[in-house]
Write a protein that holds these residues in place. Structure first.
Motif, PDB file in Angstrom:
ATOM      1  N   VAL A 189       3.473   5.969   7.709  1.00 54.63           N
ATOM      2  CA  VAL A 189       2.478   6.900   7.248  1.00 54.63           C
ATOM      3  C   VAL A 189       1.412   6.764   9.189  1.00 54.63           C
ATOM      4  O   VAL A 189       1.636   7.686   9.630  1.00 54.63           O
ATOM      5  N   ILE A 190       1.155   5.186   8.855  1.00 51.51           N
ATOM      6  CA  ILE A 190      -0.242   4.548   9.533  1.00 51.51           C
ATOM      7  C   ILE A 190       1.040   5.063  10.923  1.00 51.51           C
ATOM      8  O   ILE A 190       0.109   4.927  12.485  1.00 51.51           O
ATOM      9  N   ASN A 191       2.117   4.285  10.997  1.00 49.35           N
ATOM     10  CA  ASN A 191       2.678   3.158  12.483  1.00 49.35           C
ATOM     11  C   ASN A 191       3.845   5.134  12.637  1.00 49.35           C
ATOM     12  O   ASN A 191       4.666   5.205  13.961  1.00 49.35           O
ATOM     13  N   SER A 192       3.898   6.002  12.391  1.00 50.92           N
ATOM     14  CA  SER A 192       4.460   6.813  12.349  1.00 50.92           C
ATOM     15  C   SER A 192       4.254   7.560  13.336  1.00 50.92           C
ATOM     16  O   SER A 192       3.015   7.896  13.796  1.00 50.92           O
TER      17      SER A 192
ATOM     18  N   ARG B 139       1.165  -0.894   0.020  1.00 45.32           N
ATOM     19  CA  ARG B 139      -0.146   0.168  -0.248  1.00 45.32           C
ATOM     20  C   ARG B 139       0.968   1.536  -0.249  1.00 45.32           C
ATOM     21  O   ARG B 139       1.930   1.315   0.799  1.00 45.32           O
TER      22      ARG B 139
ATOM     23  N   LEU C 273       1.913   3.642   2.728  1.00 48.66           N
ATOM     24  CA  LEU C 273       1.456   3.899   3.738  1.00 48.66           C
ATOM     25  C   LEU C 273       1.162   3.453   5.487  1.00 48.66           C
ATOM     26  O   LEU C 273       1.469   4.208   6.193  1.00 48.66           O
ATOM     27  N   ASP C 274       2.059   1.694   5.110  1.00 49.53           N
ATOM     28  CA  ASP C 274       2.410   1.972   6.820  1.00 49.53           C
ATOM     29  C   ASP C 274       2.862   2.478   7.856  1.00 49.53           C
ATOM     30  O   ASP C 274       3.262   2.673   9.029  1.00 49.53           O
TER      31      ASP C 274
END
Length: 224
Positions: free
Chosen positions: A221-224, A197, A218-219
């Motif tokens: 961004v989500i996990n930052s 993604r 995307l991962d």
């Protein structure tokens, strides 16, 4: 932006009365001597060569001088078609230059007008694509993030993972590239065939019909 500086500087020189006078008097060497001042004022090493061409697109003089090109007509080039559409400064597509050794370059073209407002000649600034990659290298974010620039055809101008010299890379089939060169901006999520993604943001560069695309996993961004 560096390219804005080049466009402003080129427009100022193309509008100088002395330059127009030299051209109208057929004093092309005096004209190029005057125009060569751009090489000192522009950002360091940004301009590879400048040229002065008549209204038909035939090269009269250039600097640094490359005599083999003099007298050649370049009306077939994208820059000529673009600048003669509305006689405003135009930034070309990426292409391989004629002179040896060959390089991938971009042309900034400027119309030159006489006192009556009639176009009488053109000034060109040749920029190697390496310079765009150098400017782009200052943009960094995250571990997986990268930005790249495409021209009006969707071809790569600068990409951190693609050498600036060699075969020109065509990204025109990519959805975000198609949108950005049509003048759209936005952010979308894409999923590859492997399930990866990616978050892609795209923004057109005003007046150039180019675009900047930024991609990041995307991962991250989500996990930052």
């Amino acid at each position: 932006k560096q390219i804005d500086i080049l466009l402003t500087t080129g427009s100022v020189y193309a509008g100088r009365k002395e330059l127009v006078q030299f051209i109208q008097q057929n004093k092309w060497q005096d004209a190029i001597n005057l125009a060569s001042g751009i090489l000192k004022e522009a950002p360091k090493d940004s301009i590879d060569r400048i040229g002065l061409l008549d209204i038909a697109g035939t090269l009269q003089v250039n600097a640094p001088e490359h005599r083999e090109l003099l007298g050649q007509n370049f009306a077939f080039r994208d820059w000529y078609r673009g600048v003669t559409t509305d006689f405003k400064p135009y930034v070309s597509e990426v292409f391989e230059r004629t002179a040896k050794p060959t390089f991938n370059v971009v042309i900034l073209a400027f119309p030159i007008f006489n006192s009556k407002g009639t176009p009488v000649a053109f000034m060109t600034m040749q920029i190697k694509t390496d310079i765009f990659l150098r400017w782009l290298s200052g943009i960094k974010f995250g571990n997986s993030g990268l930005s790249y620039i495409v021209d009006q055809r969707g071809h790569i101008v600068a990409h951190p993972e693609i050498p600036p010299q060699g075969e020109i890379t065509d990204f025109s089939s990519r959805k975000e590239v198609q949108k950005v060169i049509s003048g759209q901006s936005g952010t979308e999520i894409s999923i590859s065939s492997k399930g990866e993604r990616t978050l892609a943001s795209y923004e057109p560069i005003p007046n150039l019909h180019w675009g900047v695309i930024t991609r990041i996993e995307l991962d991250e961004v989500i996990n930052s």
